[in-house]
Design a protein around this motif. Sequence first.
Motif, PDB file in Angstrom:
ATOM      1  N   ARG A 184       0.833  -1.209   0.000  1.00  0.00           N
ATOM      2  CA  ARG A 184       0.000   0.000   0.000  1.00  0.00           C
ATOM      3  C   ARG A 184       0.863   1.254   0.000  1.00  0.00           C
ATOM      4  NH1 ARG A 184      -5.031  -1.303   4.059  1.00  0.00           N
ATOM      5  NH2 ARG A 184      -5.487  -3.344   3.204  1.00  0.00           N
ATOM      6  N   ASN A 185       2.010   1.190   0.706  1.00  0.00           N
ATOM      7  CA  ASN A 185       2.916   2.340   0.692  1.00  0.00           C
ATOM      8  C   ASN A 185       3.549   2.518  -0.670  1.00  0.00           C
ATOM      9  OD1 ASN A 185       2.610   2.914   3.390  1.00  0.00           O
ATOM     10  ND2 ASN A 185       4.240   1.532   4.002  1.00  0.00           N
TER      11      ASN A 185
ATOM     12  N   ASN B 243       1.326   3.693  -3.920  1.00  0.00           N
ATOM     13  CA  ASN B 243       0.638   4.970  -3.937  1.00  0.00           C
ATOM     14  C   ASN B 243       1.678   6.091  -3.939  1.00  0.00           C
ATOM     15  OD1 ASN B 243      -0.789   7.297  -3.321  1.00  0.00           O
ATOM     16  ND2 ASN B 243      -2.256   6.218  -2.027  1.00  0.00           N
ATOM     17  N   ALA B 244       1.883   6.668  -5.107  1.00  0.00           N
ATOM     18  CA  ALA B 244       2.963   7.649  -5.250  1.00  0.00           C
ATOM     19  C   ALA B 244       2.740   8.866  -4.353  1.00  0.00           C
ATOM     20  CB  ALA B 244       3.065   8.077  -6.705  1.00  0.00           C
ATOM     21  N   PHE B 245       1.489   9.287  -4.205  1.00  0.00           N
ATOM     22  CA  PHE B 245       1.216  10.467  -3.369  1.00  0.00           C
ATOM     23  C   PHE B 245       1.613  10.204  -1.922  1.00  0.00           C
ATOM     24  CE2 PHE B 245      -1.897  12.523  -0.483  1.00  0.00           C
ATOM     25  CZ  PHE B 245      -1.384  13.802  -0.578  1.00  0.00           C
ATOM     26  N   ILE B 246       1.201   9.054  -1.392  1.00  0.00           N
ATOM     27  CA  ILE B 246       1.517   8.707  -0.004  1.00  0.00           C
ATOM     28  C   ILE B 246       3.019   8.474   0.141  1.00  0.00           C
ATOM     29  CG2 ILE B 246       1.257   6.864   1.715  1.00  0.00           C
ATOM     30  CD1 ILE B 246      -1.249   8.477   1.616  1.00  0.00           C
TER      31      ILE B 246
ATOM     32  N   GLN C 225       5.569   9.767  -1.089  1.00  0.00           N
ATOM     33  CA  GLN C 225       6.482  10.896  -0.963  1.00  0.00           C
ATOM     34  C   GLN C 225       6.596  11.396   0.478  1.00  0.00           C
ATOM     35  OE1 GLN C 225       5.124  14.437  -2.993  1.00  0.00           O
ATOM     36  NE2 GLN C 225       3.010  14.083  -2.391  1.00  0.00           N
ATOM     37  N   PHE C 226       5.665  10.992   1.332  1.00  0.00           N
ATOM     38  CA  PHE C 226       5.728  11.442   2.728  1.00  0.00           C
ATOM     39  C   PHE C 226       6.642  10.567   3.572  1.00  0.00           C
ATOM     40  CE2 PHE C 226       1.629  13.132   1.294  1.00  0.00           C
ATOM     41  CZ  PHE C 226       1.870  14.470   1.553  1.00  0.00           C
ATOM     42  N   TRP C 227       7.073   9.426   3.033  1.00  0.00           N
ATOM     43  CA  TRP C 227       7.986   8.565   3.786  1.00  0.00           C
ATOM     44  C   TRP C 227       9.406   8.964   3.440  1.00  0.00           C
ATOM     45  CZ3 TRP C 227       5.571   6.156   7.409  1.00  0.00           C
ATOM     46  CH2 TRP C 227       4.277   5.715   7.218  1.00  0.00           C
TER      47      TRP C 227
ATOM     48  N   SER D 266      11.528   5.824  -7.109  1.00  0.00           N
ATOM     49  CA  SER D 266      10.224   6.245  -7.594  1.00  0.00           C
ATOM     50  C   SER D 266       9.647   5.202  -8.539  1.00  0.00           C
ATOM     51  CB  SER D 266      10.342   7.562  -8.334  1.00  0.00           C
ATOM     52  OG  SER D 266      11.126   7.372  -9.458  1.00  0.00           O
TER      53      SER D 266
ATOM     54  N   GLY E 139       6.259   5.733  -9.884  1.00  0.00           N
ATOM     55  CA  GLY E 139       4.944   6.280 -10.222  1.00  0.00           C
ATOM     56  C   GLY E 139       4.423   5.777 -11.554  1.00  0.00           C
TER      57      GLY E 139
ATOM     58  N   PRO F  76       2.563   6.623 -14.753  1.00  0.00           N
ATOM     59  CA  PRO F  76       2.225   7.873 -15.418  1.00  0.00           C
ATOM     60  C   PRO F  76       0.719   8.031 -15.594  1.00  0.00           C
ATOM     61  CG  PRO F  76       3.863   6.624 -16.652  1.00  0.00           C
ATOM     62  CD  PRO F  76       3.379   5.755 -15.566  1.00  0.00           C
ATOM     63  N   GLN F  77       0.218   9.183 -15.202  1.00  0.00           N
ATOM     64  CA  GLN F  77      -1.230   9.419 -15.352  1.00  0.00           C
ATOM     65  C   GLN F  77      -1.464  10.725 -16.085  1.00  0.00           C
ATOM     66  OE1 GLN F  77      -2.755   9.249 -11.389  1.00  0.00           O
ATOM     67  NE2 GLN F  77      -2.235   7.116 -11.152  1.00  0.00           N
TER      68      GLN F  77
END
Lengths: 245, 506
Positions: free
Chosen positions: B368-369, B372-375, B377-379, B500, B502, B504-505
């Motif tokens: 799950r970590n 999810n590219a958005f989440i 980045q906080f780690w 990374s 991610g 691409p979206q």
Amino acid sequence: MRGACQDLTVKYGHFVALDHINLNIPEGQSAIVLGENGAGKSTLLRTLAGWIRPTNGRVAINDQYLAQQERQVRAWVKLVPDTPQFYSDLTVWEHLEIVAQANHIRHWQDEATSLLTRFGIHRNLRSFPSRFSRGMQYKLALVMSLITKPELLLLDEPYGPLDPDSQIFLAKYLAELVASGVSVLLSTHVLPDEGAPHRILVLEQGRLVLDSFVADVMAAGNITLASLPHNVLTRVLAKVRASDA
Amino acid sequence: MHDLLLISRIRLRQATSQILYALRVLGVDTSKTDWVTYTYGLYLVGVFAGWTTVSWAGVLHLVASNPWMRPTWIIIIPPLLTFVAVVSWARALGTVPFKLAHGDLELLAPSPISRRALAASPWIVQQVKAALIQGFLGSLIVAFFHGVHRHLWIEVELFALWGMGVSGWGFVWSSLRVMSARKPRHWLWLLPLFGAIAVGAWSHTALLWPAHWVVLPLTIQSQAALRPQEVLGLMVVFAWTAALAVSGKIHLISIQEASALYADMRALGTVYAPNPQLVRDMVQASRLRGRRARGNMPTWHPPFAECGRLYVVLLRSPGQAFALLEIALLIRSALLLIFSSHTGIVWLFWLVACYRFQRGSTTFLWQRNANNAFIRQFWPDTLLERMLRSSVLPLSIVTGLSVLLWWLLPLGVPLSVKPALTLLALVIAWHFAETFELMRKLPNGSGAVGTREARTIGMGMFLFAAIVLHKLVMAWALTAILVFIVFRQGVSEFHRGTSSVGIPQD
């Protein structure tokens, strides 16, 4: 130098999403990226944030290259994508807790509460974000990013999902951030009157076709701030296409 | 009638496109209309029909040749059928009679189209499915107890009618549940259960009376006043009549609410079938959306922050805790195979179980970590560090449960150091096989899929080595290799300068 990229190229297979982009966003400066759908705006933001590995070129924040100092650079940059995803089984407050814990942030609660209140989502602390509307999800993602105090904030379509009051609040808040030294780069098709950026960038099929100061563009073209995105985009692209032809 | 024709046209178009898609998958060039294409299409249909018939006949004779055949045991069938009917109706009273896909939801549901016309196609599909499945199962049941009996075809017919009747009345109960705009009562599913208990307490003969007709030709058919086909046929006709009456009064608000998730899953198209993880995530998110948050996340600081998160995740998603228990059961059974088997080949069956095993994952928090590219980045730490931190507790739980199961049910494998070390190696091999596959896939952005294959390959190598060679030494050697590969992968990711991944979206 705050955020910069040199000769940045990103390809998806044979499709060139970004084509030799050179860019520098200094400390305390804000910029907007304009472009039609598929021009490469989101790819640019994602590559600067280190979410996408560039095919060529380098990304640097505060003179540190992302390729070499990934951990350090990541701590400085935060990107809020147009549709942020969350943990399905954690509540709003728990998302903020997790972010604070992971980044060793102490005494974050007051600031988070204040931001949540100002964005109008403070009544939903025990809710799951998946229950939120797109605008509320964007606000939560913003708060999560802001409590980490990033030095370069990247926002993908921030005004689109927000209601008019929240748009104005966000524009003012970003102005405060920029005044405090944070650099902000955002892609948008909408610009509230309060959200005057310093610079304007236009992407066309992955190429950076305009990089100019907003004041210069507005003075030269007799353009108002609210009409800036549409006006500039139309004029610049018409000019580029005419010269290409 | 106009509404029914309109819906029929839409359903026909949908069915056609599904069939064309299936034909394209099988190599038919659907853009051509020449005789070669038609012949090949007919050939495929023939092959499929032949394969189905031969498979069914094969299974039937296999079942009929069982050595425990006891015709008198046929008396267990009516209680079994009654139980299945009660459960089926309880389920029907917990859900809606049919669900709508996107398109239907946006275009048909808001229109004044007849509800009866909307319900017609799902009703028909349900009836056909029930008849086919029950007929097939009926043939196997009869063959199991009686061999290939002279009444086999009559029994197939009776089982099919029973299936249609049960399914039809289920549709009726479910439609009655959603006839009002009010939110349906949650406890309604209890009614069939309590009803059956009440009738059974009064007279168990009365409770079993309808299902009794299904097996009548195998018992005393000559003494019955009515033919069983007539009785069960009447049950089906009544169900059809009732369904026709109530389906026109269905209130679509409940259907729309219940269809949101179904429509999203249908929209996944071909991804739906091979990606059960995605479907589970969607179901879980949808389930949580409708609930209040249970419990609080303990505020533990790194490196224990992940433990607090796991605690609250398991509290809110007990299915995940059950998945860890399932892994423990599998590990326990593998230990049994390694230490009890003398043939050295039976572990292949275990591998099949391992491959078919859909749910369990000790890396689910990390997935799950990482996905999810958005989440992510906080780690501030790397993917490898995150993996290690988020794995401690799931691994401890699985190991603890495996040991507990072993202690409760030793089954000939004594609690000693050697099997204990093998068990630990199994757990770690499982985890690192998953991690290896995830790390291999993450950098190219394809996401965390394929964990089943990774587990199967990893565990297959492990078990093969452990059984064929000296068990303990090779078990640990292999585990060490897996750990080494994962770390090397993680370190090379780190040195490449980015973890990374991610998708691409843009």
